[in-house]
Design a protein around this motif. Structure first.
Motif, PDB file in Angstrom:
ATOM      1  N   MET A  42       0.855  -1.185   0.000  1.00 58.54           N
ATOM      2  CA  MET A  42       0.000   0.000   0.000  1.00 58.54           C
ATOM      3  C   MET A  42       0.888   1.231   0.000  1.00 58.54           C
ATOM      4  SD  MET A  42      -2.721  -1.188   2.931  1.00 58.54           S
ATOM      5  CE  MET A  42      -1.583  -2.284   3.805  1.00 58.54           C
ATOM      6  N   HIS A  56      -8.063   1.408   3.504  1.00 65.15           N
ATOM      7  CA  HIS A  56      -7.455   0.771   2.340  1.00 65.15           C
ATOM      8  C   HIS A  56      -7.933  -0.681   2.242  1.00 65.15           C
ATOM      9  CE1 HIS A  56      -4.650  -0.226  -0.783  1.00 65.15           C
ATOM     10  NE2 HIS A  56      -4.248   1.041  -0.823  1.00 65.15           N
ATOM     11  N   TRP A  93      -1.878   0.844   8.468  1.00 66.45           N
ATOM     12  CA  TRP A  93      -3.137   0.898   7.722  1.00 66.45           C
ATOM     13  C   TRP A  93      -4.194   0.023   8.392  1.00 66.45           C
ATOM     14  CZ3 TRP A  93      -4.921   4.187   4.286  1.00 66.45           C
ATOM     15  CH2 TRP A  93      -4.044   4.911   3.476  1.00 66.45           C
TER      16      TRP A  93
END
Length: 174
Positions: A42, A56, A93
């Motif tokens: 990512m 995400h 994330w």
């Protein structure tokens, strides 16, 4: 029992992935899935980016894999005494979706390195931090001097005492 195992590195030749794979294989009746952290790439986590794109989907996919597990076998790679940037990014994330990334799953937490300390710095950091993020750490294991103590061709620990130590942890703790 389903085991999710991974080495906390994106190296194609990750020694920690090799150790995690071997340790997971010691659970004779388990189904094992070894994650490749390269599948969880990512952009570098940033709150401004998060405000733009939201949660995400790749982080959610990582959390979904953790959810499938009955047991986590994680071997931490050490970069300058700490987590690898790649693992830390996945972790950052993921915590934005679920602060309990490890979802109260039992964990065998390990580390190895080419050096004599066997990733002990990152192992200590993770041992102290992961319970705040939902890891139920049942045992830890450090494999020092990976190149001298692990047979890559056979995919197992070659040092009899260290191998017996890991086998003992597996049989007593899980």
């Amino acid at each position: 029992m389903k085991i999710i195992a991974f080495g906390a590195s994106t190296s194609n030749n990750s020694i920690n992935k090799k150790l995690a794979t071997y340790a997971a294989s010691l659970f004779e009746t388990a189904t094992v899935e070894v994650l490749d952290l390269n599948k969880y790439t990512m952009p570098l986590f940033d709150v401004d980016l998060e405000m733009t794109i939201g949660e995400h989907e790749v982080a959610q996919a990582f959390l979904d894999k953790i959810k499938e597990a009955d047991l986590l076998v994680v071997s931490m790679s050490e970069h300058n005494g700490n987590y690898t940037a790649a693992f830390k990014n996945i972790f950052d994330w993921s915590t934005r979706i679920n602060a309990k990334v490890f979802q109260d799953k039992p964990m065998l937490l390990m580390a190895t390195s080419p050096g004599a300390r066997g990733g002990s710095s990152v192992l200590e950091i993770a041992k102290n931090a992961f319970p705040r993020y939902g890891a139920v750490i049942k045992a830890t294991f450090s494999l020092p001097s990976f190149n001298e103590n692990f047979d890559i061709e056979r995919g197992q620990i070659s040092n009899t005492q260290l191998d017996n130590d890991l086998r003992g942890i597996v049989s007593l703790q899980f």
